[in-house]
Design an enzyme around this catalytic site. Structure first.
Site, PDB file in Angstrom:
ATOM      1  N   ASP A 126      -1.549  -9.924  16.052  1.00 15.03           N
ATOM      2  CA  ASP A 126      -1.434 -11.222  16.730  1.00 15.03           C
ATOM      3  C   ASP A 126      -2.807 -11.508  17.330  1.00 15.03           C
ATOM      4  O   ASP A 126      -3.227 -10.854  18.296  1.00 15.03           O
ATOM      5  CB  ASP A 126      -0.361 -11.158  17.825  1.00 15.03           C
ATOM      6  CG  ASP A 126      -0.259 -12.475  18.595  1.00 15.03           C
ATOM      7  OD1 ASP A 126      -1.108 -13.369  18.381  1.00 15.03           O
ATOM      8  OD2 ASP A 126       0.672 -12.589  19.426  1.00 15.03           O
ATOM      9  N   GLY A 175      -5.297 -14.259   8.734  1.00 11.25           N
ATOM     10  CA  GLY A 175      -4.450 -15.310   8.157  1.00 11.25           C
ATOM     11  C   GLY A 175      -4.256 -15.095   6.662  1.00 11.25           C
ATOM     12  O   GLY A 175      -4.030 -16.044   5.909  1.00 11.25           O
ATOM     13  N   ALA A 176      -4.349 -13.834   6.234  1.00  7.17           N
ATOM     14  CA  ALA A 176      -4.348 -13.529   4.797  1.00  7.17           C
ATOM     15  C   ALA A 176      -2.972 -13.675   4.152  1.00  7.17           C
ATOM     16  O   ALA A 176      -2.838 -13.572   2.937  1.00  7.17           O
ATOM     17  CB  ALA A 176      -4.881 -12.109   4.572  1.00  7.17           C
ATOM     18  N   GLY A 177      -1.949 -13.951   4.972  1.00  2.42           N
ATOM     19  CA  GLY A 177      -0.602 -14.058   4.413  1.00  2.42           C
ATOM     20  C   GLY A 177      -0.300 -15.416   3.809  1.00  2.42           C
ATOM     21  O   GLY A 177       0.745 -15.596   3.176  1.00  2.42           O
ATOM     22  N   SER A 201     -12.253 -27.601  11.344  1.00  2.00           N
ATOM     23  CA  SER A 201     -11.461 -28.636  10.682  1.00  2.00           C
ATOM     24  C   SER A 201     -12.212 -29.945  10.815  1.00  2.00           C
ATOM     25  O   SER A 201     -12.998 -30.134  11.765  1.00  2.00           O
ATOM     26  CB  SER A 201     -10.102 -28.772  11.371  1.00  2.00           C
ATOM     27  OG  SER A 201      -9.503 -30.007  11.040  1.00  2.00           O
ATOM     28  N   LYS A 249     -10.561 -26.940  17.591  1.00  2.00           N
ATOM     29  CA  LYS A 249     -11.549 -26.833  16.507  1.00  2.00           C
ATOM     30  C   LYS A 249     -12.942 -27.243  17.005  1.00  2.00           C
ATOM     31  O   LYS A 249     -13.949 -26.744  16.493  1.00  2.00           O
ATOM     32  CB  LYS A 249     -11.101 -27.658  15.301  1.00  2.00           C
ATOM     33  CG  LYS A 249      -9.824 -27.138  14.658  1.00  2.00           C
ATOM     34  CD  LYS A 249      -9.956 -25.688  14.203  1.00  2.00           C
ATOM     35  CE  LYS A 249      -8.744 -25.190  13.429  1.00  2.00           C
ATOM     36  NZ  LYS A 249      -8.880 -23.810  12.952  1.00  2.00           N
ATOM     37  N   TYR A 264      -5.088 -29.394  18.832  1.00  4.92           N
ATOM     38  CA  TYR A 264      -5.701 -28.867  17.604  1.00  4.92           C
ATOM     39  C   TYR A 264      -7.153 -29.328  17.499  1.00  4.92           C
ATOM     40  O   TYR A 264      -8.058 -28.519  17.257  1.00  4.92           O
ATOM     41  CB  TYR A 264      -4.899 -29.345  16.390  1.00  4.92           C
ATOM     42  CG  TYR A 264      -5.426 -28.821  15.075  1.00  4.92           C
ATOM     43  CD1 TYR A 264      -5.142 -27.530  14.656  1.00  4.92           C
ATOM     44  CD2 TYR A 264      -6.209 -29.627  14.242  1.00  4.92           C
ATOM     45  CE1 TYR A 264      -5.624 -27.040  13.445  1.00  4.92           C
ATOM     46  CE2 TYR A 264      -6.697 -29.148  13.033  1.00  4.92           C
ATOM     47  CZ  TYR A 264      -6.396 -27.854  12.634  1.00  4.92           C
ATOM     48  OH  TYR A 264      -6.886 -27.390  11.435  1.00  4.92           O
TER      49      TYR A 264
HETATM   50  N1  LIG Z   1      -4.671 -26.809   5.479  1.00  5.38           N
HETATM   51  C1  LIG Z   1      -5.514 -27.722   5.932  1.00  5.38           C
HETATM   52  O1  LIG Z   1      -5.458 -28.916   5.566  1.00  5.38           O
HETATM   53  C2  LIG Z   1      -6.578 -27.330   6.929  1.00  5.38           C
HETATM   54  C3  LIG Z   1      -7.490 -28.323   7.310  1.00  5.38           C
HETATM   55  C4  LIG Z   1      -8.472 -28.006   8.232  1.00  5.38           C
HETATM   56  C5  LIG Z   1      -8.554 -26.734   8.759  1.00  5.38           C
HETATM   57  N2  LIG Z   1      -7.667 -25.796   8.367  1.00  5.38           N
HETATM   58  C6  LIG Z   1      -7.792 -24.467   9.002  1.00  5.38           C
HETATM   59  O2  LIG Z   1      -7.837 -23.449   8.030  1.00  5.38           O
HETATM   60  C7  LIG Z   1      -7.235 -22.258   8.554  1.00  5.38           C
HETATM   61  C8  LIG Z   1      -6.173 -21.775   7.573  1.00  5.38           C
HETATM   62  O3  LIG Z   1      -5.207 -22.805   7.419  1.00  5.38           O
HETATM   63  P1  LIG Z   1      -4.096 -22.770   6.262  1.00  5.38           P
HETATM   64  O4  LIG Z   1      -3.949 -24.150   5.778  1.00  5.38           O
HETATM   65  O5  LIG Z   1      -4.385 -21.677   5.313  1.00  5.38           O
HETATM   66  O6  LIG Z   1      -2.810 -22.434   7.153  1.00  5.38           O
HETATM   67  P2  LIG Z   1      -1.515 -21.560   6.844  1.00  5.38           P
HETATM   68  O7  LIG Z   1      -0.506 -22.008   7.817  1.00  5.38           O
HETATM   69  O8  LIG Z   1      -1.185 -21.613   5.381  1.00  5.38           O
HETATM   70  O9  LIG Z   1      -2.005 -20.078   7.198  1.00  5.38           O
HETATM   71  C9  LIG Z   1      -2.337 -19.713   8.512  1.00  5.38           C
HETATM   72  C10 LIG Z   1      -2.046 -18.236   8.697  1.00  5.38           C
HETATM   73  O10 LIG Z   1      -2.387 -17.895  10.041  1.00  5.38           O
HETATM   74  C11 LIG Z   1      -1.427 -16.978  10.516  1.00  5.38           C
HETATM   75  N3  LIG Z   1      -1.333 -16.983  11.981  1.00  5.38           N
HETATM   76  C12 LIG Z   1      -0.904 -17.981  12.783  1.00  5.38           C
HETATM   77  N4  LIG Z   1      -0.906 -17.578  14.072  1.00  5.38           N
HETATM   78  C13 LIG Z   1      -1.343 -16.288  14.079  1.00  5.38           C
HETATM   79  C14 LIG Z   1      -1.543 -15.316  15.098  1.00  5.38           C
HETATM   80  N5  LIG Z   1      -1.277 -15.578  16.394  1.00  5.38           N
HETATM   81  N6  LIG Z   1      -2.004 -14.100  14.738  1.00  5.38           N
HETATM   82  C15 LIG Z   1      -2.252 -13.816  13.436  1.00  5.38           C
HETATM   83  N7  LIG Z   1      -2.086 -14.690  12.417  1.00  5.38           N
HETATM   84  C16 LIG Z   1      -1.619 -15.910  12.748  1.00  5.38           C
HETATM   85  C17 LIG Z   1      -0.115 -17.464   9.892  1.00  5.38           C
HETATM   86  O11 LIG Z   1       0.872 -16.444   9.905  1.00  5.38           O
HETATM   87  C18 LIG Z   1      -0.566 -17.876   8.498  1.00  5.38           C
HETATM   88  O12 LIG Z   1      -0.440 -16.820   7.567  1.00  5.38           O
HETATM   89  C19 LIG Z   1      -6.687 -22.636   9.935  1.00  5.38           C
HETATM   90  O13 LIG Z   1      -7.604 -22.266  10.930  1.00  5.38           O
HETATM   91  C20 LIG Z   1      -6.597 -24.151   9.866  1.00  5.38           C
HETATM   92  O14 LIG Z   1      -6.676 -24.755  11.127  1.00  5.38           O
HETATM   93  C21 LIG Z   1      -6.676 -26.051   7.471  1.00  5.38           C
END
Ligand SMILES: NC(=O)c1ccc[n+]([C@@H]2O[C@H](COP(=O)([O-])OP(=O)(O)OC[C@H]3O[C@@H](n4cnc5c(N)ncnc54)[C@H](O)[C@@H]3O)[C@@H](O)[C@H]2O)c1
Length: 245
Positions: A55, A18-20, A136, A155, A151
């Protein structure tokens, strides 16, 4: 017998999924600043950002991506994995179809197992490592405002998996922990609904603000590093106190 840790104090190789975007991007950037060698995984390849296409729902794609990791690091195992790839899809339980459920579980739950296992196979050969999964606040609390049954359940699965992997992989020198963020300001976070929705969200957070991706990244890197050498099987909330209220 010496009680000194045998875990290296100098950080080395970190894989971040998810580094993007969001937390994954912040973790990769902060780790590089701190001297880690970092390889990212995400749906789209980005050579400049060191991101390999993967993926995480697909076994073959995970296998190919880690083969590329092996190539770049010339067979050296990752020392740590921070698995941030995931999705949140707003959908009340009564509107959740089997297909919608499976789509979220495939990414958040199955993806966690596939990526963690690919990293752990290498860490076992390399003598140990640290796996950090992303849970989460939704794993432990229902959300009345923006519910997503799939979701939350996904989690919950991540947290159970964290404990199971910590127990199974502990003898290989592999630690496994999870970070459970609250509401973090990233592209995933959309506070929708009426104009007062944002204020309502803030009222539920003792810190009265959203967290930043970097604040989560700092905790992820603590878990990745030898600073947390005796921490395994635990879930660390990064939520401004929300889960305590
Ligand atoms: N942002 C929040 O408030 C929050 C809260 C609780 C938990 N989280 C968790 O933290 C993690 C990161 O969240 P974030 O806020 O950075 O989200 P984000 O949407 O900014 O980044 C998620 C990344 O995951 C990648 N991704 C999605 N499906 C994929 C797949 N099938 N294969 C490879 N990559 C895939 C996306 O392309 C994206 O770059 C997640 O697991 C999310 O559930 C986030």
């Amino acid at each position: 017998m010496s009680l000194m840790s045998t875990v290296p104090s100098v950080p080395r190789r970190l894989v971040v999924s998810g580094a993007g975007s969001g937390i994954g991007r912040a973790t990769a950037e902060l780790a590089r600043e701190r001297g880690w060698s970092v390889l990212g995984l995400d749906l789209a390849e980005d050579r400049r950002a060191g991101i390999i296409a993967c993926d995480i729902t697909d076994e073959g794609s995970v296998r190919d991506a880690f083969a590329r990791v092996d190539e770049v690091w010339e067979g050296a195992a990752p020392d740590a994995l921070t698995h941030c790839a995931g999705v949140y899809r707003f959908r009340p339980a009564l509107e959740t179809t089997a297909e919608a459920w499976d789509a979220v579980l495939a990414i958040n739950a199955r993806g966690s197992l596939l990526v963690a296992s690919a990293a752990a196979r290498r860490m076992r050969e390399g003598g140990g490592g640290s796996v950090t999964l992303l849970s989460s606040i939704g794993a432990a609390r229902g959300d009345a405002g923006e519910p997503s049954a799939a979701y939350s359940a996904s989690k919950g699965a991540v947290e159970s998996l964290t404990r199971q992997l910590a127990v199974e992989w502990g003898p290989y020198g592999i630690r496994c922990n999870a970070v459970a963020p609250g509401v973090i300001d990233t592209p995933m976070t959309t506070v929708s609904g009426d104009p007062g929705a944002f204020e309502q969200v803030l009222r539920r957070i003792p810190a009265r603000r959203l967290g930043t991706a970097e604040e989560v990244a700092r905790v992820c890197l603590f878990l990745a590093s030898a600073e947390s050498a005796y921490v395994s099987g635990t879930i660390i909330a990064v939520d401004g106190g929300q889960s305590a209220s």
